[in-house]
Design a protein around this motif. Structure first.
Motif, PDB file in Angstrom:
ATOM      1  N   PHE A 188       0.802  -1.160  -0.027  1.00  0.00           N
ATOM      2  CA  PHE A 188       0.217  -0.090  -0.081  1.00  0.00           C
ATOM      3  C   PHE A 188       0.802   1.300   0.071  1.00  0.00           C
ATOM      4  N   GLY A 189       1.947   1.357   0.678  1.00  0.00           N
ATOM      5  CA  GLY A 189       3.004   2.376   0.808  1.00  0.00           C
ATOM      6  C   GLY A 189       3.269   2.574  -0.535  1.00  0.00           C
ATOM      7  N   ALA A 190       3.901   1.454  -1.328  1.00  0.00           N
ATOM      8  CA  ALA A 190       4.369   1.752  -2.647  1.00  0.00           C
ATOM      9  C   ALA A 190       3.257   2.203  -3.587  1.00  0.00           C
ATOM     10  N   ILE A 191       2.091   1.809  -3.537  1.00  0.00           N
ATOM     11  CA  ILE A 191       0.922   2.154  -4.334  1.00  0.00           C
ATOM     12  C   ILE A 191       0.894   3.866  -4.216  1.00  0.00           C
ATOM     13  N   ILE A 192       1.045   4.313  -2.918  1.00  0.00           N
ATOM     14  CA  ILE A 192       0.743   5.722  -2.541  1.00  0.00           C
ATOM     15  C   ILE A 192       1.992   6.226  -3.258  1.00  0.00           C
ATOM     16  N   ARG A 193       2.990   5.947  -3.001  1.00  0.00           N
ATOM     17  CA  ARG A 193       4.195   6.566  -3.306  1.00  0.00           C
ATOM     18  C   ARG A 193       4.314   6.663  -5.225  1.00  0.00           C
ATOM     19  N   ILE A 194       3.750   5.790  -5.609  1.00  0.00           N
ATOM     20  CA  ILE A 194       3.632   5.541  -7.102  1.00  0.00           C
ATOM     21  C   ILE A 194       2.684   6.617  -7.706  1.00  0.00           C
ATOM     22  N   LEU A 195       1.474   6.903  -6.909  1.00  0.00           N
ATOM     23  CA  LEU A 195       0.679   7.773  -7.169  1.00  0.00           C
ATOM     24  C   LEU A 195       1.011   9.309  -7.288  1.00  0.00           C
ATOM     25  N   GLY A 196       1.671   9.447  -6.255  1.00  0.00           N
ATOM     26  CA  GLY A 196       2.473  10.515  -5.797  1.00  0.00           C
ATOM     27  C   GLY A 196       3.418  11.054  -6.904  1.00  0.00           C
ATOM     28  N   ILE A 197       4.235  10.138  -7.276  1.00  0.00           N
ATOM     29  CA  ILE A 197       5.165  10.390  -8.304  1.00  0.00           C
ATOM     30  C   ILE A 197       4.669  10.577  -9.737  1.00  0.00           C
ATOM     31  N   ALA A 198       3.711   9.747  -9.829  1.00  0.00           N
ATOM     32  CA  ALA A 198       2.872   9.904 -11.130  1.00  0.00           C
ATOM     33  C   ALA A 198       2.265  11.667 -11.089  1.00  0.00           C
ATOM     34  N   ILE A 199       1.690  11.954  -9.937  1.00  0.00           N
ATOM     35  CA  ILE A 199       1.103  13.250  -9.913  1.00  0.00           C
ATOM     36  C   ILE A 199       2.203  14.355 -10.081  1.00  0.00           C
ATOM     37  N   GLY A 200       3.365  14.218  -9.373  1.00  0.00           N
ATOM     38  CA  GLY A 200       4.490  15.036  -9.407  1.00  0.00           C
ATOM     39  C   GLY A 200       4.875  15.393 -10.939  1.00  0.00           C
ATOM     40  N   ILE A 201       5.310  14.361 -11.530  1.00  0.00           N
ATOM     41  CA  ILE A 201       5.860  14.264 -12.900  1.00  0.00           C
ATOM     42  C   ILE A 201       4.835  14.790 -13.839  1.00  0.00           C
ATOM     43  N   GLY A 202       3.584  14.312 -13.581  1.00  0.00           N
ATOM     44  CA  GLY A 202       2.404  15.012 -14.594  1.00  0.00           C
ATOM     45  C   GLY A 202       2.518  16.575 -14.327  1.00  0.00           C
ATOM     46  N   ILE A 203       2.668  17.082 -13.265  1.00  0.00           N
ATOM     47  CA  ILE A 203       2.519  18.574 -13.034  1.00  0.00           C
ATOM     48  C   ILE A 203       3.977  18.959 -13.411  1.00  0.00           C
ATOM     49  N   ALA A 204       4.924  18.419 -13.521  1.00  0.00           N
ATOM     50  CA  ALA A 204       6.354  18.836 -14.389  1.00  0.00           C
ATOM     51  C   ALA A 204       5.851  18.818 -15.962  1.00  0.00           C
ATOM     52  N   GLY A 205       5.168  17.724 -16.247  1.00  0.00           N
ATOM     53  CA  GLY A 205       4.679  17.717 -17.732  1.00  0.00           C
ATOM     54  C   GLY A 205       4.139  18.994 -18.069  1.00  0.00           C
ATOM     55  N   ILE A 206       3.115  19.642 -17.240  1.00  0.00           N
ATOM     56  CA  ILE A 206       2.557  20.847 -17.714  1.00  0.00           C
ATOM     57  C   ILE A 206       3.509  21.948 -17.864  1.00  0.00           C
ATOM     58  N   LEU A 207       4.489  21.950 -16.904  1.00  0.00           N
ATOM     59  CA  LEU A 207       5.490  23.140 -16.883  1.00  0.00           C
ATOM     60  C   LEU A 207       6.167  22.905 -18.124  1.00  0.00           C
ATOM     61  N   VAL A 208       6.820  21.769 -18.243  1.00  0.00           N
ATOM     62  CA  VAL A 208       7.611  21.501 -19.460  1.00  0.00           C
ATOM     63  C   VAL A 208       6.864  21.566 -20.849  1.00  0.00           C
ATOM     64  N   GLY A 209       5.534  21.329 -20.787  1.00  0.00           N
ATOM     65  CA  GLY A 209       4.888  21.650 -21.963  1.00  0.00           C
ATOM     66  C   GLY A 209       4.434  23.077 -22.313  1.00  0.00           C
TER      67      GLY A 209
END
Length: 187
Positions: free
Chosen positions: A97-118
């Motif tokens: 469960f801890g891994a899943i929450i971390r995966i979700l957080g990383i996906a959100i963070g990198i998605g936000i970075a994608g907005i900025l890079v885009g």
């Protein structure tokens, strides 16, 4: 072992649910960035016809679910299988469960970075992209597309991190058990 198999099924189910919610909300954000990303690309990609329904935001969200549920299945399966190697069901649940929450957080963070890079890099490149001809807002279209691509990258990076996280928990528990055994025998 039966309890661990039950947890594996639960982990897969939760991963699919979390990924689906992520996909729905992700597409609400990217729809706000560029409606054309959906009207000129995603709707046709998913339904092979020009979009004609009355609820484009809901449809964008449903496309988000269709785009991510399978990734949640993959994540849940991999994280759950790695979790099976934990010494107890309790530790399996905690690490998975801890891994899943971390995966979700990383996906959100990198998605936000994608907005900025885009927004600040990709959309300002004067490249000959294969884009729909009728675009009114090329910059927003490319920003939404970059966000989508970065989010998948975030899922992959998150998955790798999630596996490493679980392996560290396994190693820490093994070291703790060894120390307890050594202390017991030294008495």
């Amino acid at each position: 072992m039966a309890k661990k198999i039950g947890l594996l099924i639960l982990i897969i189910f939760l991963s699919i649910i979390f990924a689906s919610i992520y996909g729905f909300l992700h597409n609400q954000i990217s729809y706000s960035i560029s409606t054309e990303y959906f009207t000129e690309f995603k709707f046709e990609q998913f339904w092979s016809v020009k979009y004609t329904l009355d609820f484009p935001r809901m449809s964008a969200g449903l496309i988000g679910i269709a785009s991510t549920w399978w990734f949640g299945l993959l994540i849940g399966l991999i994280i759950g299988i790695v979790g099976l190697f934990q010494p107890t069901a309790k530790i399996m649940w905690k690490s998975s469960f801890g891994a899943i929450i971390r995966i979700l957080g990383i996906a959100i963070g990198i998605g936000i970075a994608g907005i900025l890079v885009g927004q600040f890099l990709i959309s300002n490149l004067n490249a000959n992209w294969n884009l729909p001809a009728e675009l009114n807002d090329r910059k927003s279209f490319l920003t939404a597309g970059t966000m989508h691509n970065f989010s998948y990258l975030g899922g992959v990076i998150g998955l790798i991190y999630g596996i490493i996280y679980q392996l560290k928990i396994k190693k820490a528990n093994a070291q703790q058990r060894t120390e307890l055994k050594n202390n017991y025998f030294l008495r």
